[in-house]
Structure formats: structure tokens, C-alpha cells
Write an enzyme that holds these catalytic residues in place. Structure first.
Site, PDB file in Angstrom:
ATOM      1  N   LYS A  51      57.522-111.521  88.758  1.00  0.00           N
ATOM      2  CA  LYS A  51      58.120-110.241  89.174  1.00  0.00           C
ATOM      3  C   LYS A  51      58.158-109.268  87.997  1.00  0.00           C
ATOM      4  CE  LYS A  51      62.695-112.173  88.259  1.00  0.00           C
ATOM      5  NZ  LYS A  51      63.909-112.777  88.866  1.00  0.00           N
ATOM      6  N   TYR A 266      67.469 -88.225  63.360  1.00  0.00           N
ATOM      7  CA  TYR A 266      68.472 -87.435  64.086  1.00  0.00           C
ATOM      8  C   TYR A 266      69.877 -87.764  63.595  1.00  0.00           C
ATOM      9  CZ  TYR A 266      65.064 -85.897  67.548  1.00  0.00           C
ATOM     10  OH  TYR A 266      63.999 -85.323  68.174  1.00  0.00           O
TER      11      TYR A 266
HETATM   12  C1  LIG Z   1      63.998-114.019  88.290  1.00  0.00           C
HETATM   13  C2  LIG Z   1      64.222-115.216  89.123  1.00  0.00           C
HETATM   14  C3  LIG Z   1      63.706-116.453  88.720  1.00  0.00           C
HETATM   15  C4  LIG Z   1      63.079-116.677  87.373  1.00  0.00           C
HETATM   16  O1  LIG Z   1      64.125-116.657  86.434  1.00  0.00           O
HETATM   17  P1  LIG Z   1      63.905-117.009  84.888  1.00  0.00           P
HETATM   18  O2  LIG Z   1      65.270-117.082  84.345  1.00  0.00           O
HETATM   19  O3  LIG Z   1      63.136-115.847  84.337  1.00  0.00           O
HETATM   20  O4  LIG Z   1      63.144-118.254  84.804  1.00  0.00           O
HETATM   21  C5  LIG Z   1      63.818-117.520  89.597  1.00  0.00           C
HETATM   22  N1  LIG Z   1      64.453-117.372  90.790  1.00  0.00           N
HETATM   23  C6  LIG Z   1      64.986-116.211  91.184  1.00  0.00           C
HETATM   24  C7  LIG Z   1      65.679-116.130  92.474  1.00  0.00           C
HETATM   25  C8  LIG Z   1      64.913-115.090  90.352  1.00  0.00           C
HETATM   26  O5  LIG Z   1      65.483-113.948  90.735  1.00  0.00           O
END
Ligand SMILES: *Cc1c(COP(=O)(O)O)cnc(C)c1O
Length: 370
Positions: A51, A266
Site C-alpha cells: 500500500k 530562515y
Molecule cells: C499496513 C498494514 C499491514 C502491514 O503493516 P506493517 O506494520 O507495515 O507490516 C498489515 N495489515 C494491515 C491491516 C495493515 O493496515
């Protein structure tokens, strides 16, 4: 590292020449990380979570590498991410964690994506679509084992006949506190999950993401869903990161020596106490180098550390290079993420977590994939 040898112009594309910073993603290390997690989790299937554009690394470039390493199942968060991933992985199993927004079930189906159904409305819509297509369509069902974020409640599961029209191929839940192994919430969620999954006898179960994998085999069930650990983020404080997948180098745009009393950046929040050689680098907060890093982070040249001075600008940052070799010049690169400063340590100096460092990696870096 060695300084860029600009005499070797043949090895140097114009895209690379023009960029303020270079991001290198090592897909060989990524594949090794996948295989390592797959072996840790024994007979459980090891899926890959890609994702948020593969945690900022570029899903289109890394997902095929994960497939080659043996991953058969992928997870994204949004339907739109699933549609994009389907273009690069025509045959892999792709789950969409958020399921679908009202009215988008047919798009999910058209791209052969599998929704993670999180409420009874989604279950009903998916069942109705199945009825149109001559039978139940595959889906995952998420149950809320205690995080109160996504998933069906125990009361939802008890609704008579609610799941008649769907065909779950996975029942899953997510842990809230897996990065703190001693937290009793982990065991509580595990127990809740086992009980809730009993509503779907024989259906493969999945509870663990990266951190959950390191809670032990009681948490692996039939499928694990790592994301961050694949990309070099440490699963918890006690477990070191697997291989470092990303290397980020920022280029020196300008070098100057300022006299005592000169203010930098800045607000002129930093002032030189002695004559100081400074480099202005082509990376700033618009590239995911957070403003909160001011006075905290450093960049590296080999084993020499150059601290940030003054505020982080949108497109640049200044570092004290008094300890740099005289030969350092504009166009050379200093290391932001590399052997001496991994994702987790840069995150710590910016008051955040490795996940946020990766998912904030800039869109205007020159990116190359090994
Ligand atoms: C993002 C996510 C994962 C992966 O999580 P990590 O901590 O990056 O391994 C797995 N399951 C769900 C439901 C998630 O939202």
C-alpha cells in the site's frame, strides 16, 4: 561511499544529473528480506503489503520483485491502488484492505481484486454482486479483535445468515500493539481473533503484520502480512531491521565558509561560533526531510557526520561540513539514508517512525532500482 566521479559522465544520465537528491532502492535486498520473513513464518503463507505506493518505494517497481521472490498474495489499502497494482501483477492475488466505497463493488470485481469486507453493508453489496454473477465471489472478512479501527464486531458475526452470499477465503484482524511485545493487549487480541474466526471454520486466518510476526508462531496462523519489515524498518525496538533497502543521497548545491556570528537559514536560528564551512543540499521538507529534523538530524560522508544547521527549507537544508575533505564540491552527494543512518534512526531524530520516513520520500528524487 565514494564521491561521485563526475568525469565519468557516461555513467550519468541527465535525469540523475538534474536531480537534487538520489534514491536507490535495492530490490535484491528486498527479495532477501521477503525470503527471510517467509522462512521465519514457516508454513504460514507470507504475503506482501505494498500500500501507499509500496511504502513510498514505488509499488510498480517493487511488487514484481516480491513476486519473483515468491510472494503470491499482495495487500493494498484502497481500491484505486489495487487497480494500479493489477496492471503490473496480472495474475497475483490482491486484497484491498479498505474493501470498497458504496457503489464500487463492480469495479473491484472487474479488476479481479478481492475486497476485505469490514462491515455488513459491504458484505451485503458483495453478496448481491455475487448473485448477479452466478455465485458467491471471493472475499476476505476482517473482524475487530480490539483495535476499533476496521472490521466486523462480534454482534455483526452473530447476525443470522449475514454471510450466506459470500465466500471468504481469508479471515483477518490487525494488532494495535504488536511493536510492544510485552503488551497484554496482544494476547487479548489473539484470543478474541481465534474466537471470532471460529465463525468461518476452515477459512485461512491472518493476524500478524511485520511486528506481529516477531511475537512468535502463535501469531502466524495461516498467512502473515508484512509491509514495513520488508522495506528495512525494524519490527520492534528489540529486533533489528532486516536488510536496508533504500539509500538516499542529497547533492551539494553550494558550499560557503561563513564568519563567526553569521546566521543560517530562515529565522537565523543558528549562528556560527567560528569560521564554518557549510554545504547547502538539494533536499528539503518538500522531499520528506521533515522540518522537525532541524538541530537533530545529520547527513554522512562515509563515517563522517555532518550536523544540520538552521531550519529545514522547502527545497534545501544546510549542514556543517567543517570536517569534510577539501575536495568536496557542488554536485557531490552526502548520504541521508545509508549504512550509518538507517530509516529508523532518521525517524528517531525527527520524532517519528520509519514508516513515515518511507511514505514521505519525495516525488522529485531521481530514483533508481537495483
Ligand atoms: C499496513 C498494514 C499491514 C502491514 O503493516 P506493517 O506494520 O507495515 O507490516 C498489515 N495489515 C494491515 C491491516 C495493515 O493496515
Amino acid at each position: 561511499m565514494s564521491f561521485l566521479n563526475q568525469d565519468d559522465s557516461s555513467a550519468f544520465s541527465s535525469a540523475q544529473a538534474m536531480a537534487g537528491a538520489w534514491l536507490c532502492v535495492d530490490r535484491e535486498v528486498l527479495a532477501q528480506n521477503y525470503k527471510k520473513l517467509d522462512s521465519i513464518t514457516g508454513s504460514a503463507e507470507c504475503a506482501a503489503v505494498v500500500k501507499a505506493d509500496g511504502y513510498g518505494l514505488g509499488a510498480a517497481a517493487i511488487a514484481p520483485a516480491l513476486l519473483n521472490a515468491g510472494a503470491k498474495t499482495f495487500f493494498v489499502a484502497h481500491l484505486q491502488e489495487g487497480v494500479q497494482l493489477r496492471q503490473v501483477l496480472p495474475h497475483a492475488r490482491i486484497f484491498v484492505l479498505h474493501g470498497f466505497m458504496i457503489g464500487c463493488a463492480d469495479l473491484m470485481h472487474a479488476h479481479h481484486l478481492i475486497p476485505v469486507l469490514n462491515d455488513l453493508g459491504q458484505v451485503k453489496e458483495w453478496a448481491d454482486l455475487g448473485a448477479v454473477h452466478g455465485g458467491p465471489l471471493p472475499c476476505a472478512v476482517q473482524v475487530d479483535s480490539g483495535m476499533s479501527r476496521f472490521g466486523l464486531s462480534a454482534a455483526d458475526l452473530a447476525v443470522e445468515g449475514a454471510f450466506d452470499g459470500v465466500q471468504p477465503c481469508l479471515v483477518m484482524s490487525h494488532l494495535a500493539c504488536a511493536d510492544t511485545p510485552d503488551n497484554p493487549a496482544n494476547e487479548q487480541q489473539r484470543r478474541n481473533f481465534i474466537a471470532m474466526a471460529e465463525h468461518f471454520p476452515g477459512v485461512p486466518r491472518s493476524l500478524a503484520a511485520s511486528s506481529g510476526i516477531f511475537l512468535g508462531s502463535d501469531y502466524h496462523f495461516e498467512l502473515v502480512r508484512p509491509g514495513a519489515a520488508l522495506y528495512g524498518v525494524a519490527p520492534n525496538d528489540g529486533v533489528p531491521a532486516l536488510g536496508h533497502v533504500v539509500r538516499l543521497e542529497a547533492r551539494v548545491v553550494q558550499i560557503r565558509t561563513v564568519p563567526p556570528g553569521a546566521g543560517v537559514g530562515y529565522g537565523l536560528t543558528w549562528r556560527a561560533e567560528k569560521p564554518t564551512r557549510l554545504a547547502t543540499l538539494g533536499i528539503g521538507y518538500a522531499d520528506g526531510f521533515f522540518r522537525a529534523q532541524a538541530g537533530q538530524a545529520a547527513v554522512w560522508c562515509g563515517d563522517v557526520r555532518f550536523p544540520l544547521v538552521g531550519r529545514v527549507s522547502m527545497d534545501s537544508v544546510s549542514v556543517d561540513i567543517s570536517d569534510a575533505p577539501e575536495s568536496l564540491k557542488p554536485g557531490d552527494v552526502l548520504t541521508v539514508l545509508g549504512p550509518n543512518q538507517g530509516v529508523d534512526s532518521l525517524a528517531a531524530s525527527g520524532g517519528t517512525i520509519g514508516y513515515e520516513i518511507l511514505t514521505s520520500l519525495g516525488a522529485r528524487f531521481y530514483r533508481h532500482y537495483l
